[in-house]
Design a protein around this motif. Structure first.
Motif, mmCIF file in Angstrom:
data_model
loop_
_atom_site.group_PDB
_atom_site.id
_atom_site.type_symbol
_atom_site.label_atom_id
_atom_site.label_comp_id
_atom_site.label_asym_id
_atom_site.label_seq_id
_atom_site.Cartn_x
_atom_site.Cartn_y
_atom_site.Cartn_z
ATOM 1 N N GLU A 178 0.839 -1.194 0.000
ATOM 2 C CA GLU A 178 0.000 0.000 0.000
ATOM 3 C C GLU A 178 0.878 1.249 0.000
ATOM 4 N N ILE A 179 0.318 2.373 -0.441
ATOM 5 C CA ILE A 179 1.040 3.632 -0.321
ATOM 6 C C ILE A 179 1.316 3.903 1.160
ATOM 7 N N PHE A 180 2.428 4.561 1.437
ATOM 8 C CA PHE A 180 2.847 4.773 2.825
ATOM 9 C C PHE A 180 1.966 5.798 3.541
ATOM 10 N N THR A 181 1.453 6.759 2.807
ATOM 11 C CA THR A 181 0.668 7.812 3.447
ATOM 12 C C THR A 181 -0.740 7.350 3.817
ATOM 13 N N THR A 182 -1.240 6.298 3.184
ATOM 14 C CA THR A 182 -2.593 5.756 3.401
ATOM 15 C C THR A 182 -3.592 6.910 3.583
ATOM 16 N N ASN A 183 -4.342 6.905 4.693
ATOM 17 C CA ASN A 183 -5.304 7.984 4.931
ATOM 18 C C ASN A 183 -4.879 8.871 6.105
ATOM 19 N N LYS A 184 -3.567 9.010 6.300
ATOM 20 C CA LYS A 184 -3.051 9.838 7.395
ATOM 21 C C LYS A 184 -3.432 11.297 7.187
ATOM 22 N N GLN A 185 -3.783 11.955 8.269
ATOM 23 C CA GLN A 185 -4.169 13.362 8.184
ATOM 24 C C GLN A 185 -2.967 14.275 7.993
ATOM 25 N N VAL A 186 -1.829 13.872 8.528
ATOM 26 C CA VAL A 186 -0.591 14.660 8.402
ATOM 27 C C VAL A 186 0.504 13.745 7.883
ATOM 28 N N VAL A 187 1.196 14.178 6.833
ATOM 29 C CA VAL A 187 2.270 13.369 6.252
ATOM 30 C C VAL A 187 3.510 14.240 6.056
ATOM 31 N N THR A 188 4.660 13.574 5.928
ATOM 32 C CA THR A 188 5.930 14.249 5.693
ATOM 33 C C THR A 188 6.679 13.506 4.599
ATOM 34 N N ASN A 189 7.819 14.043 4.191
ATOM 35 C CA ASN A 189 8.637 13.371 3.194
ATOM 36 C C ASN A 189 9.016 11.971 3.658
ATOM 37 N N LEU A 190 9.221 11.074 2.690
ATOM 38 C CA LEU A 190 9.517 9.672 2.973
ATOM 39 C C LEU A 190 10.975 9.367 2.692
ATOM 40 N N ASP A 191 11.523 8.441 3.438
ATOM 41 C CA ASP A 191 12.902 7.966 3.237
ATOM 42 C C ASP A 191 12.887 6.546 2.709
ATOM 43 N N PRO A 192 13.851 6.209 1.823
ATOM 44 C CA PRO A 192 14.830 7.114 1.228
ATOM 45 C C PRO A 192 14.214 7.941 0.105
ATOM 46 N N PRO A 193 14.802 9.101 -0.195
ATOM 47 C CA PRO A 193 14.215 9.959 -1.223
ATOM 48 C C PRO A 193 14.427 9.453 -2.643
ATOM 49 N N GLY A 194 15.465 8.625 -2.867
ATOM 50 C CA GLY A 194 15.745 8.134 -4.209
ATOM 51 C C GLY A 194 16.756 9.002 -4.932
ATOM 52 N N ILE A 195 16.651 9.057 -6.243
ATOM 53 C CA ILE A 195 17.594 9.827 -7.047
ATOM 54 C C ILE A 195 17.042 11.239 -7.259
ATOM 55 N N SER A 196 17.924 12.224 -7.178
ATOM 56 C CA SER A 196 17.482 13.605 -7.294
ATOM 57 C C SER A 196 17.407 14.047 -8.753
ATOM 58 N N TYR A 197 16.605 15.050 -8.974
ATOM 59 C CA TYR A 197 16.459 15.656 -10.299
ATOM 60 C C TYR A 197 17.812 16.116 -10.820
ATOM 61 N N ALA A 198 18.643 16.639 -9.949
ATOM 62 C CA ALA A 198 19.961 17.155 -10.347
ATOM 63 C C ALA A 198 20.861 16.060 -10.907
ATOM 64 N N GLU A 199 20.605 14.809 -10.547
ATOM 65 C CA GLU A 199 21.453 13.691 -10.989
ATOM 66 C C GLU A 199 20.970 13.065 -12.299
ATOM 67 N N LEU A 200 19.928 13.623 -12.887
ATOM 68 C CA LEU A 200 19.377 13.090 -14.128
ATOM 69 C C LEU A 200 19.929 13.843 -15.333
ATOM 70 N N ASP A 201 19.950 13.166 -16.489
ATOM 71 C CA ASP A 201 20.337 13.879 -17.699
ATOM 72 C C ASP A 201 19.120 14.632 -18.247
ATOM 73 N N LYS A 202 19.308 15.362 -19.333
ATOM 74 C CA LYS A 202 18.265 16.230 -19.866
ATOM 75 C C LYS A 202 16.986 15.454 -20.196
ATOM 76 N N ASN A 203 17.117 14.331 -20.875
ATOM 77 C CA ASN A 203 15.938 13.546 -21.257
ATOM 78 C C ASN A 203 15.225 12.972 -20.038
ATOM 79 N N GLN A 204 16.007 12.554 -19.056
ATOM 80 C CA GLN A 204 15.406 11.999 -17.842
ATOM 81 C C GLN A 204 14.689 13.079 -17.040
ATOM 82 N N LYS A 205 15.253 14.281 -17.016
ATOM 83 C CA LYS A 205 14.588 15.393 -16.343
ATOM 84 C C LYS A 205 13.245 15.683 -17.006
ATOM 85 N N GLU A 206 13.226 15.681 -18.316
ATOM 86 C CA GLU A 206 11.978 15.920 -19.040
ATOM 87 C C GLU A 206 10.970 14.804 -18.762
#
Length: 341
Positions: free
Chosen positions: A217-245
């Motif tokens: 299931e999604i981690f946030t489910t029906n929680k009233q308050v949520v925050t960022n999840l760990d791990p965040p994964g790969i950042s936009y800055a680490e992608l090439d032009k096509n991957q960013k698009e």
């Protein structure tokens, strides 16, 4: 009455008659004015009522009237309000997800029942709740919710200022048989997710893939308050032009469900937080047919997609505004200013 009859009744002519500049307040007032006192009493709540935060996306008993309670005029007014609160794409997905209830009813042979014995699959069992009177209050909200759909709106001065939390799900993800065979309501969410993850190099995938097994299931489910999840994964800055698009295109699939003004305001917040802060994370299979999950997030937004149930043919998606779910931040500022005066 079957689901599709609602939309035959509130067809193109109705929506063409609604001016795109017409305030949301007017549509909400028109809907409420169609209701008799008994219906109105179960529709309107205070904005600070705890019911407004009562988020669910499964078949349960809910507050607020459904299409079963409405006559033709009330159905038209209710759907006009929903249509004006979403983009055309968001409205399309909503209609098609509701129609999947008839597919499930056929697949399961009507065996799934609610605790009170009523049908558990019911394309008319979607609830409307309004929070505050839009005719008299500066801030008001409304909710449209049922199985696999939850939209939570806050409006002010005739404009939507919050549209999250929002949830859209699809079961089946791909209809395998029957009159709707081949229907895939959340097709782009799935296809663009796979395109994104399979564009990654081995080193990039090592950063993005946080588990070989997708969560049920999604981690946030029906929680009233949520925050960022760990791990965040790969950042936009680490992608090439096509991957960013590709990531931007996937992001917009979710934002484009909203009414254009709110969609743009949410995109502006994402840009202000910084696109380089955006990240993409994946779990599970890299090919369709087996459980898979992804999320997109930065300091202001969290999007989740999960497809693991029913042999990976059952999608759940959610969008959370980490700064303003349920309009909390805007309302907090409003009340703060009110107390000053």
């Amino acid at each position: 009455m079957k689901f599709k009859s609602i939309f035959l009744m509130v067809g193109c002519s109705l929506f063409m008659a609604i001016s795109s500049s017409q305030e949301l307040n007017a549509l909400a007032a028109e809907f409420l004015n169609t209701l008799d006192p008994d219906l109105k009493s179960i529709t309107i709540f205070d904005l600070d009522d705890k019911e407004r935060l009562n988020l669910h996306f499964v078949p349960i008993k809910r507050k607020g009237p459904t299409f079963h309670d409405f006559n033709d005029e009330q159905k038209e007014a209710a759907m006009a309000l929903l249509r004006e609160s979403l983009s055309s794409e968001g409205f399309r997905k909503t209609k098609e997800i509701m129609a999947l209830e008839d597919v499930l009813l056929e697949i399961e042979g009507g065996k799934f029942k609610m605790p009170d014995g009523s049908p558990g699959r019911d394309a008319l069992n979607y609830h409307f709740c309004v929070f505050n009177d839009p005719a008299t209050q500066q801030f008001w909200g409304w909710r449209f919710e049922g199985h696999h759909i939850s939209f939570n709106f806050v409006a002010s001065s005739g404009k939507i200022v919050a549209s999250t939390p929002s949830f859209l799900g699809s079961n089946p993800a791909i209809v395998r048989e029957g009159a709707q065979k081949g229907k895939e309501v959340l097709k782009m969410e799935t296809q663009l997710g796979f395109a994104m993850v399979n564009s990654l190099s081995k080193d990039q995938l090592d950063k993005a893939l946080f588990s070989e097994k997708a969560p049920r299931e999604i981690f946030t489910t029906n929680k009233q308050v949520v925050t960022n999840l760990d791990p965040p994964g790969i950042s936009y800055a680490e992608l090439d032009k096509n991957q960013k698009e590709a990531l931007e295109k996937l992001l917009m699939v979710y934002l484009d469900n909203y009414e254009s003004g709110f969609s743009q305001s949410l995109m502006d917040k994402i840009n202000t937080a910084g696109m380089n802060e955006l990240s993409f994370a994946w779990a599970g299979s890299l090919v369709p047919g087996k459980g898979h999950y992804y999320r997109i997030q930065n300091p202001v937004i969290l999007i989740e997609y999960d497809n693991t149930q029913n042999n990976a043919n059952h999608v759940h998606t959610a969008v959370r505004d980490l700064t303003n779910d349920f309009g909390r931040d805007l309302l907090k500022e409003h009340y703060k200013e009110s107390h000053k005066h």
